[in-house]
Motif scaffolding. Sequence first.
Motif, mmCIF file in Angstrom:
data_model
loop_
_atom_site.group_PDB
_atom_site.id
_atom_site.type_symbol
_atom_site.label_atom_id
_atom_site.label_comp_id
_atom_site.label_asym_id
_atom_site.label_seq_id
_atom_site.Cartn_x
_atom_site.Cartn_y
_atom_site.Cartn_z
ATOM 1 N N SER A 143 1.887 2.514 13.492
ATOM 2 C CA SER A 143 2.472 3.509 12.589
ATOM 3 C C SER A 143 3.591 4.286 13.277
ATOM 4 O O SER A 143 4.650 4.532 12.682
ATOM 5 N N THR A 172 -2.258 -0.823 4.295
ATOM 6 C CA THR A 172 -1.190 0.089 3.906
ATOM 7 C C THR A 172 -0.166 0.239 5.027
ATOM 8 O O THR A 172 1.048 0.256 4.791
ATOM 9 N N THR A 173 -0.651 0.335 6.255
ATOM 10 C CA THR A 173 0.265 0.422 7.394
ATOM 11 C C THR A 173 1.076 -0.860 7.534
ATOM 12 O O THR A 173 2.290 -0.823 7.778
ATOM 13 N N ALA A 176 3.813 -0.841 4.965
ATOM 14 C CA ALA A 176 4.958 0.002 5.322
ATOM 15 C C ALA A 176 5.869 -0.708 6.320
ATOM 16 O O ALA A 176 7.100 -0.603 6.248
ATOM 17 N N ALA A 187 4.804 -6.615 0.960
ATOM 18 C CA ALA A 187 4.298 -5.260 1.197
ATOM 19 C C ALA A 187 3.494 -4.763 0.013
ATOM 20 O O ALA A 187 2.412 -4.177 0.182
ATOM 21 N N ALA A 191 -0.429 -3.514 0.007
ATOM 22 C CA ALA A 191 -0.788 -2.153 -0.388
ATOM 23 C C ALA A 191 -1.794 -2.163 -1.535
ATOM 24 O O ALA A 191 -2.708 -1.327 -1.576
ATOM 25 N N GLU A 214 -2.457 7.170 0.085
ATOM 26 C CA GLU A 214 -1.435 6.555 0.926
ATOM 27 C C GLU A 214 -1.108 5.136 0.468
ATOM 28 O O GLU A 214 0.038 4.690 0.572
ATOM 29 N N THR A 218 2.621 3.968 -0.686
ATOM 30 C CA THR A 218 3.279 2.819 -0.059
ATOM 31 C C THR A 218 3.564 1.729 -1.082
ATOM 32 O O THR A 218 4.623 1.075 -1.031
ATOM 33 N N ALA A 222 7.164 0.186 -1.956
ATOM 34 C CA ALA A 222 7.405 -1.262 -1.922
ATOM 35 C C ALA A 222 8.006 -1.742 -3.240
ATOM 36 O O ALA A 222 8.950 -2.552 -3.259
ATOM 37 N N SER A 244 0.778 13.574 -1.915
ATOM 38 C CA SER A 244 1.649 12.820 -1.018
ATOM 39 C C SER A 244 3.070 13.376 -1.065
ATOM 40 O O SER A 244 3.755 13.270 -2.093
ATOM 41 N N ARG A 246 5.652 12.249 0.756
ATOM 42 C CA ARG A 246 6.653 11.176 0.763
ATOM 43 C C ARG A 246 6.798 10.557 -0.622
ATOM 44 O O ARG A 246 7.892 10.156 -1.028
#
Length: 259
Positions: A143, A172-173, A176, A187, A191, A214, A218, A222, A244, A246
């Motif tokens: 990450s 999820t990581t 990303a 991706a 996710a 998360e 993500t 994507a 979230s 972001r």
Amino acid sequence: MIVARIIAALLLVFGSTALRAADCGSLAAASPDPLAGYAENEAGELRNQLMGARERLADCPDSEPLWYTVIRASELGLGEFPLTIARQEFASPQALAREAASRAPRSARIATVLARLDSSVASARHALALDPAWGPAALALASALAAEGANAEAESVLAGAAGIKSVPGANTTRAAILIGLGKPDQAAALARRDLTAQWPDSPEPFLMPIVRREAMATLGLALLAGHHPKEAAVQLKAAAALGSERAQAALGKLQQGNK
């Protein structure tokens, strides 16, 4: 069986109020992981464990299990700061984690929490070096690398990580990272897995709403990268509603672009 494990874990964390510092060694020997009976935890249960461990640290200031309990629960947003432990006040989860790391410098799981809070590649490398088999440390390093744009190295770290599938949010990581590598469709597929996955063998306690949030954020990013703005907006709105930042930022840019 599950109830018995929960009761045992609680007894190990809280113990008797009469337990003194002389008993700290036996506590650590009996339970290297007082949260071993938990995987997905309700917030109330984890908050109770934080408060119990906080009280016990006055008698056992070098107990790795107790420090881990406190900083992991705090990392998940369950501590109220400033927080006082053994007459010492900590302004933030990061400050608390640094103290924990100084008390238990060989603990990979404490070092991993600190690395996640610091978002530091150097800290994550240190955590993984302490225990290369500790999956959460590998995920923290991946990450941190991805956040610095080193997506190819991040993907390589996860590819060689042991037990990574048991770590909540690993897909999820990976997703990303794939967005950063210009593979939005792959991706999105990854996710989506974390929207329904379960982690009965998670190496750390976790809160499912955070993992799902998360994954939604993500997935939204994507889909946005894959030029599916309508589908992306659905996921980003859901993630933003769960807190979230972001997702909220991406949603704001998407809405501005539609004006």
